[in-house]
Scaffold this active site. Structure first.
Site, PDB file in Angstrom:
ATOM      1  N   TYR B  45       5.212  10.552  14.917  1.00 35.52           N
ATOM      2  CA  TYR B  45       5.032   9.351  14.635  1.00 35.52           C
ATOM      3  C   TYR B  45       6.291   8.630  14.802  1.00 35.52           C
ATOM      4  O   TYR B  45       7.062   8.876  15.731  1.00 35.52           O
ATOM      5  CB  TYR B  45       4.417   9.418  13.189  1.00 35.52           C
ATOM      6  N   LYS B 100     -23.666  19.997  17.292  1.00 30.35           N
ATOM      7  CA  LYS B 100     -23.024  19.902  18.919  1.00 30.35           C
ATOM      8  C   LYS B 100     -21.544  20.072  18.728  1.00 30.35           C
ATOM      9  O   LYS B 100     -21.079  20.712  19.654  1.00 30.35           O
ATOM     10  CB  LYS B 100     -23.567  18.672  19.570  1.00 30.35           C
TER      11      LYS B 100
END
Lengths: 160, 451
Positions: B45, B100
């Site tokens: 970050y 899925k």
């Protein structure tokens, strides 16, 4: 797709049955775009009468058919209008144009329009050609716009 | 071998609700980089991350190298045709999309994000895909009503520069094609010279028609039926189809009804046919034994409706079918799109493909068929099963090589290179998962079924 070439000629006696079928299909097709074009129950019967009328019409109209071999696969019906107050008095209007689905995309409709235009110009001395179809028929709109037609008359409708 | 009765049912519905509630959904994100101390965040970050950002801003394709984009796809649905449940809305579709995503990760090593939305208007749907494109390496469209799904796939493929796949079309069609290739192999007929009947004109079957045509089956050899009969240029509603369903219209014009008349009933259309692929409404009895009896010698029957096939396999066999496939795992020859999509996405993502074409779907089908032939095909084994792990990297390799061949890949590769890479990625996912499971970091289910 189709190796046999097509040709265009004026509708003649003997074409009635095939022409009636195409006229009927033309109206059924436009019905899909606007309920105001819904066909009557006896539409096929009316189409037969019209077919005879189109074949025998005199100066004010003419019908063309497209043939693939011996088979009639498309048609165009054109009427001539007179507007006495306007400078360009005569106007040829393609009122109906239809090609059977399996013979589309090979230029038959374009040739029908070109031939209608030629007859209107050379044989009837008309300077403008127009086409009439339901406003919602985007297929026809695209077809005519692609052939340099522009919006000309607007007809608005409401129930009374 | 198929028994002469329907197998006993487990109450999956009840168990599923209990476990969905217990786990609070099925997927989560876990970091994949070292976090040894708080200072490491200066790499991942601020301030460090500013540099990858600057570089990507100058060259957006670097986002495939410096972020997780290369391995992240969206599973997008508007919830308009979810399983056999119909229009149940985006929230209702969410568990399916999450499921899925689970399969994508477990079988393909692909990070997949469910993205359900309220954009019913096709243009809004496409716009959404365009807007979120920078986040993803690919898009999997799922459970969208027909014919909208055809338009969406066509448009999205034109407008996006990442692979867009509609699994209900290409996934099911590709695995069906794989099964057909081997079934024709067994009966010793040439698929390109045979008569095929496609029963049902939904997403899977119209995509199958497209693939068969591309595979070299002449359209005139194919008869497609929808609920109104044979798709044929002389059908009374043909002009309506041109306006409302141009995909069915195209089939009607190209096949000319496969030599049949528009009014022919299914039993007539099946006379002398070599293969039938039904993906229509659940049976039993949607396809009748008497119809199958009219098919050619060594008939091939795929009855793909779920949960109950259009005809029970034993009935089709009694009527003379030699090879039968269904959508169910408890019968032989399961036509299951899970055999295809994990590998397809693994392959296209690994070469940073710009699109996924129907020829890539055919490459996946051929690879699946080849794998089964290498193992030894017979009437009850024409397609691999989900347990045959090797198929996923093999499909990935076949698809990746096809993408490179077609000039649609941002990165080049070879079959062997992609096979090894895919095997490693998928293997690592499974190892990580196994470790979490063994360590008890994934809670044991409080209720279960008998394995």
């Amino acid at each position: 797709m189709h190796e046999v070439s097509f040709h265009i000629r004026r509708a003649v006696s003997g074409d009635e049955e095939a022409l009636a079928d195409l006229i009927y299909r033309f109206y059924r097709f436009n019905e899909e775009f606007d309920p105001a074009w819904s066909t009557t129950r006896n539409a096929l019967e009316v189409a037969r009468e019209r077919a005879s009328r189109y074949i025998s019409c005199g100066e004010g109209c003419f019908a063309l058919v497209a043939l693939m071999g011996e088979k009639i696969v498309g048609y165009a019906y054109t009427e001539i209008y007179e507007a006495e107050m306007l400078e360009e008095k005569n106007l040829a209007v393609i009122k109906e144009l239809y090609v059977l689905p399996q013979y589309r995309r090979i230029g038959i409709a374009s040739r029908l329009v070109e031939e209608a235009e030629r007859i209107a110009r050379e044989e009837l001395g008309v300077e403008y050609i127009a086409a009439q179809f339901p406003t919602a028929n985007f297929v026809a709109e695209k077809f005519y716009r692609n052939r340099k037609f522009r919006p000309f008359i607007s007809i608005y409708l409401r129930e009374v | 071998m198929v028994e002469g009765k329907e197998p006993a049912k487990v109450d999956w519905y009840d168990l599923s609700v209990k476990l969905h509630r217990f786990y609070g959904g099925k997927i989560e994100t876990i970091p994949k980089v070292p976090i040894r101390r708080i200072k490491d965040f200066a790499i991942w970050y601020t301030p460090g991350v500013a540099e990858p950002s600057r570089r990507i801003a100058k060259d957006p394709d670097l986002s495939f190298e410096l972020t997780s984009r290369w391995n992240t796809i969206a599973i997008v649905s508007d919830g308009t045709r979810v399983l056999g449940l119909g229009k149940i809305g985006p929230e209702g579709a969410y568990p399916v999309m999450e499921g899925k995503a689970l399969i994508f990760k477990f079988l393909g090593g692909v990070d997949a994000i469910p993205l359900v939305h309220r954009g019913r208007d096709p243009e809004k749907f496409i716009e959404l895909l365009e807007l979120v494109e920078p986040s993803f390496g690919g898009i999997n469209l799922e459970d969208i009503e027909s014919p909208k799904c055809f338009y969406l796939l066509e448009e999205a493929r034109k407008r996006l520069n990442i692979p867009v796949w509609h699994d209900d079309q290409q996934g099911t069609a590709a695995v069906t094609l794989a099964g057909l290739i081997n079934a024709f192999h067994i009966v010793g007929k040439d698929i390109r010279k045979s008569k095929l009947v496609i029963f049902g004109a939904g997403a899977a079957n119209l995509a199958l028609y497209r693939l068969l045509k591309l595979y070299g089956v002449p359209p005139e050899n194919i008869t497609v039926l929808d609920s109104k009969g044979v798709l044929h240029p002389d059908r009374p509603d043909i002009d309506k189809l041109m306006i409302k369903h141009p995909w069915k219209y195209q089939v009607a014009i190209e096949t000319k009804g496969g030599g049949h008349s528009p009014g022919d009933p299914p039993e007539k259309a099946l006379e002398g046919a070599d293969a039938l692929v039904a993906a229509s409404k659940p049976g039993p009895g949607t396809i009748k034994k008497e119809w199958i009896a009219k098919m050619a010698r060594d008939a091939i029957v795929f009855a793909e409706a779920n949960p109950v096939p259009e005809i029970w396999p034993w009935e089709a066999k009694e009527a003379g079918a030699r090879i039968v496939a269904t959508g169910r795992s408890d019968f032989p020859n399961q036509v299951n799109n899970s055999l295809v999509f994990p590998g397809v996405f693994r392959g296209v993502l690994d070469v940073r493909a710009k699109t996924v074409t129907d020829t890539m779907a055919i490459a996946a089908a051929e690879e699946l068929a080849r794998y089964a032939r290498e193992k030894g095909i017979h009437e009850d084994y024409i397609i691999p099963t989900m347990e045959e792990w090797e198929i996923y990297p093999r499909v990935a390799a076949a698809v990746a090589v096809k993408a490179v061949e077609e000039g649609l890949a941002r990165k080049t590769t070879t079959y062997n290179e992609e096979y090894e890479r895919a095997k490693e990625i998928i293997g690592l996912t499974r190892e990580k998962y196994q470790l979490l499971w063994e360590k008890g970091l994934i809670k044991r289910p409080p209720v279960d079924y008998e394995a």
